[in-house]
Motif scaffolding. Structure first.
Motif, PDB file in Angstrom:
ATOM      1  N   ILE A 137      11.051  28.574 112.497  1.00 58.94           N
ATOM      2  CA  ILE A 137      10.420  27.195 111.523  1.00 58.94           C
ATOM      3  C   ILE A 137      10.707  27.469 110.347  1.00 58.94           C
ATOM      4  O   ILE A 137      10.597  28.355 109.979  1.00 58.94           O
ATOM      5  CB  ILE A 137       9.117  27.785 111.556  1.00 58.94           C
ATOM      6  N   ASP A 138      12.146  26.588 109.843  1.00 49.48           N
ATOM      7  CA  ASP A 138      12.653  25.914 108.656  1.00 49.48           C
ATOM      8  C   ASP A 138      11.253  25.280 107.737  1.00 49.48           C
ATOM      9  O   ASP A 138      11.294  23.962 108.361  1.00 49.48           O
ATOM     10  CB  ASP A 138      13.870  25.548 108.464  1.00 49.48           C
ATOM     11  N   TYR A 139      10.710  25.692 106.777  1.00 46.09           N
ATOM     12  CA  TYR A 139       9.037  24.827 106.611  1.00 46.09           C
ATOM     13  C   TYR A 139      10.232  24.260 105.336  1.00 46.09           C
ATOM     14  O   TYR A 139       9.523  23.489 104.982  1.00 46.09           O
ATOM     15  CB  TYR A 139       8.571  26.030 105.667  1.00 46.09           C
ATOM     16  N   SER A 140      11.347  24.398 104.708  1.00 45.86           N
ATOM     17  CA  SER A 140      12.086  23.154 104.222  1.00 45.86           C
ATOM     18  C   SER A 140      12.607  22.472 104.496  1.00 45.86           C
ATOM     19  O   SER A 140      13.012  21.795 104.349  1.00 45.86           O
ATOM     20  CB  SER A 140      13.100  23.758 103.246  1.00 45.86           C
ATOM     21  N   PRO A 169      12.133  20.743 108.407  1.00 46.46           N
ATOM     22  CA  PRO A 169      11.289  20.368 109.982  1.00 46.46           C
ATOM     23  C   PRO A 169      12.806  19.400 110.607  1.00 46.46           C
ATOM     24  O   PRO A 169      13.574  19.144 110.299  1.00 46.46           O
ATOM     25  CB  PRO A 169      10.292  19.464 108.959  1.00 46.46           C
ATOM     26  N   PRO A 211       7.376  22.459 111.490  1.00 46.46           N
ATOM     27  CA  PRO A 211       6.590  22.144 110.484  1.00 46.46           C
ATOM     28  C   PRO A 211       6.391  20.836 110.109  1.00 46.46           C
ATOM     29  O   PRO A 211       7.527  19.581 110.272  1.00 46.46           O
ATOM     30  CB  PRO A 211       5.918  22.482 109.642  1.00 46.46           C
TER      31      PRO A 211
END
Length: 115
Positions: free
Chosen positions: A33-36, A38, A74
């Motif tokens: 998961i790369d929150y920057s 999605p 996300p």
């Protein structure tokens, strides 16, 4: 009024993370998961665990999510699903697992504890 709203949001923001969780498991070591940044997935299936008296299909319906819908991970769709369930007032704990990801299809598993 603004102070009361701000206090409410702070309390809400500090209490929900302890009761709502996002979990990757079940062979999804390649899913990061790369929150920057999605990623978009198509929902391949939704299951519910932990129900005692509630109908799992009703829980899925209340999340607002459906099979074949596009979501970002996300993203707001999962957050909105949590809010929808919390808003009903019959769960005291929610966790979402991603037990399987195949290509662009993601499978969701909601684990709940009823009030």
């Amino acid at each position: 009024m603004v102070r009361i709203l701000l206090i409410f949001l702070i309390v809400l923001g500090t209490s929900i993370p302890s009761l709502a969780q996002l979990n990757l498991r079940g062979g999804n070591d390649n899913l990061e998961i790369d929150y920057s940044n999605p990623s978009t997935y198509q929902i391949g299936g939704i299951t519910v665990k932990g129900t005692q008296s509630l109908d799992p299909n009703a829980i899925v319906l209340l999340t607002g999510l459906s099979v074949d819908a596009q979501i970002e991970v996300p993203g707001l769709e999962i957050s909105d699903a949590f809010k929808n369930l919390w808003g009903q007032g019959f769960v005291s704990y929610i966790k979402v697992n991603y037990p399987k990801v195949v290509g662009n299809k993601i499978y969701l598993e909601f684990v709940i504890t009823e009030q």
